[in-house]
Motif scaffolding. Structure first.
Motif, PDB file in Angstrom:
ATOM      1  N   PHE A 240      -0.981   4.453 -10.274  1.00 40.70           N
ATOM      2  CA  PHE A 240      -1.073   5.172  -9.006  1.00 40.70           C
ATOM      3  C   PHE A 240      -2.381   5.951  -8.890  1.00 40.70           C
ATOM      4  CE2 PHE A 240       3.566   4.499  -8.645  1.00 40.70           C
ATOM      5  CZ  PHE A 240       3.609   4.058  -7.328  1.00 40.70           C
ATOM      6  N   PHE A 241      -2.956   6.357 -10.023  1.00 38.44           N
ATOM      7  CA  PHE A 241      -4.270   6.988  -9.987  1.00 38.44           C
ATOM      8  C   PHE A 241      -5.316   5.972  -9.516  1.00 38.44           C
ATOM      9  CE2 PHE A 241      -8.273   8.377 -12.039  1.00 38.44           C
ATOM     10  CZ  PHE A 241      -8.379   9.632 -11.459  1.00 38.44           C
TER      11      PHE A 241
ATOM     12  N   GLU B 227      -4.678   3.439  -7.616  1.00 38.27           N
ATOM     13  CA  GLU B 227      -4.399   3.233  -6.199  1.00 38.27           C
ATOM     14  C   GLU B 227      -5.135   4.275  -5.351  1.00 38.27           C
ATOM     15  OE1 GLU B 227      -1.904   1.950  -2.718  1.00 38.27           O
ATOM     16  OE2 GLU B 227      -2.983   1.070  -4.391  1.00 38.27           O
ATOM     17  N   THR B 228      -5.089   5.522  -5.777  1.00 40.10           N
ATOM     18  CA  THR B 228      -5.765   6.587  -5.050  1.00 40.10           C
ATOM     19  C   THR B 228      -7.280   6.409  -5.082  1.00 40.10           C
ATOM     20  OG1 THR B 228      -3.981   8.138  -5.569  1.00 40.10           O
ATOM     21  CG2 THR B 228      -6.093   9.088  -4.920  1.00 40.10           C
TER      22      THR B 228
ATOM     23  N   ASP C 299       0.832  -1.207   0.000  1.00 37.16           N
ATOM     24  CA  ASP C 299       0.000   0.000   0.000  1.00 37.16           C
ATOM     25  C   ASP C 299       0.863   1.252   0.000  1.00 37.16           C
ATOM     26  OD1 ASP C 299      -2.337  -1.406  -0.058  1.00 37.16           O
ATOM     27  OD2 ASP C 299      -2.835  -1.122   2.054  1.00 37.16           O
ATOM     28  N   CYS C 300       0.411   2.237  -0.747  1.00 34.60           N
ATOM     29  CA  CYS C 300       1.078   3.532  -0.834  1.00 34.60           C
ATOM     30  C   CYS C 300       0.319   4.509   0.054  1.00 34.60           C
ATOM     31  CB  CYS C 300       1.082   4.014  -2.281  1.00 34.60           C
ATOM     32  SG  CYS C 300       2.016   5.510  -2.559  1.00 34.60           S
TER      33      CYS C 300
ATOM     34  N   ALA D  69      -8.358   3.456  -2.835  1.00 32.10           N
ATOM     35  CA  ALA D  69      -8.244   3.854  -1.430  1.00 32.10           C
ATOM     36  C   ALA D  69      -9.464   4.686  -1.013  1.00 32.10           C
ATOM     37  CB  ALA D  69      -6.956   4.636  -1.198  1.00 32.10           C
ATOM     38  N   GLY D  70      -9.917   5.574  -1.892  1.00 31.40           N
ATOM     39  CA  GLY D  70     -11.115   6.357  -1.609  1.00 31.40           C
ATOM     40  C   GLY D  70     -12.361   5.497  -1.530  1.00 31.40           C
TER      41      GLY D  70
ATOM     42  N   ASP E  93      -0.880   7.496   0.345  1.00 29.77           N
ATOM     43  CA  ASP E  93      -1.303   8.720  -0.345  1.00 29.77           C
ATOM     44  C   ASP E  93      -0.257   9.175  -1.369  1.00 29.77           C
ATOM     45  OD1 ASP E  93      -3.698   9.069   1.353  1.00 29.77           O
ATOM     46  OD2 ASP E  93      -2.204   9.455   2.906  1.00 29.77           O
ATOM     47  N   PRO E  94      -0.368   8.706  -2.614  1.00 28.71           N
ATOM     48  CA  PRO E  94       0.658   8.994  -3.624  1.00 28.71           C
ATOM     49  C   PRO E  94       0.920  10.474  -3.872  1.00 28.71           C
ATOM     50  CG  PRO E  94      -0.791   7.233  -4.376  1.00 28.71           C
ATOM     51  CD  PRO E  94      -1.397   7.787  -3.124  1.00 28.71           C
ATOM     52  N   HIS E  95      -0.074  11.326  -3.664  1.00 31.55           N
ATOM     53  CA  HIS E  95       0.112  12.746  -3.986  1.00 31.55           C
ATOM     54  C   HIS E  95       0.015  13.634  -2.746  1.00 31.55           C
ATOM     55  CE1 HIS E  95      -1.211  10.838  -7.783  1.00 31.55           C
ATOM     56  NE2 HIS E  95      -0.290  11.618  -8.297  1.00 31.55           N
TER      57      HIS E  95
END
Length: 244
Positions: free
Chosen positions: A124-125, A127-128, A78-79, A131-132, A81-83
């Motif tokens: 990664f988009f 991934e975000t 898990d990342c 997560a949401g 929060d990439p941004h």
């Protein structure tokens, strides 16, 4: 140790060998963090993107009197929060719930990584976005499911997420959280968590031994929780394919 992240991002986009090589290079800066130690603290300048390579962590919010809510669980791959580096201040704390190994990617390095690879940018988009989606399901659990349903739902989700990145073995998967962690994630008390775990065992749905979860009746647990894994999107697709 980045294999879980590689597996997950490849569910979201078609990554080339060059993409995976660039990603591995970006993950070279790692460190170990002991359990119960904060990886990042609310109010920090969020210049760094953290990736969980090994172990479990949690996004947390603390009330002035010390009470804690774990708003989401971060598993290997898990990342965090990439941004997040786009914000001026971090709005939550990331705490190691077990001993963890994390990779640290400076914000400018991450920006260059995705700028040079449309596939990684798309991954990664995703991934975000997922997560949401998971966060919305958490809100439903806390707002509308009973305590027993919340716990059953969380166990279903954790098994599905780990199956998607090859960390589960059939009905078994790691489950290193203690009852205090589960209480803080589900808005309950440790005493109530203990009672609900006993009830799930009594119903023959699960067992917990040596920090591992075994789901004995997946359909029964999912029915109890009203667990519909659609919100996991590509992670659920990988889980169902693995189960064939």
């Amino acid at each position: 140790m980045s294999s879980a992240l590689h597996r997950k991002l490849q569910l979201y986009a078609s990554l080339s060998g060059a993409d995976l090589g660039k990603l591995s290079d970006a993950l070279r800066q790692t460190r170990q963090v002991n359990a119960r130690i904060d990886i990042a603290v609310e109010g920090d300048d969020p210049r760094t993107v953290y990736v969980i390579l090994h172990g479990w962590a949690g996004r947390c919010r603390y009330l002035p009197d010390g009470r804690r809510q774990i708003t989401s669980l971060l598993l290997p791959g898990d990342c965090c929060d990439p941004h997040v580096f786009l914000f001026r201040r971090r709005d939550h704390t990331i705490t190691a719930l077990t001993p963890v190994v994390i990779a640290s990617i400076p914000g400018p390095v991450f920006q260059e990584l995705v700028a040079r690879s449309p596939a990684l940018e798309l991954a990664f988009f995703f991934e975000t976005m997922i997560a949401g989606s998971i966060q919305r399901e958490v809100a439903v659990c806390l707002g509308r499911r009973s305590g027993l349903e919340r716990l059953a739902h969380l166990l279903c989700e954790l098994h599905a997420r780990q199956t998607a990145v090859a960390l589960a073995e059939g009905r078994d998967c790691p489950m290193p959280l203690n009852q205090g962690d589960l209480a803080d994630a589900l808005g309950q008390t440790p005493v109530h968590i203990n009672r609900m775990l006993q009830e799930l065992r009594r119903l023959g749905l699960i067992s917990l031994r040596q920090r591992r979860l075994t789901i004995h009746d997946a359909d029964g647990l999912a029915e109890l929780a009203s667990f519909n894994p659609t919100y996991l999107h590509a992670l659920d697709t990988a889980r169902r394919e693995d189960a064939r």
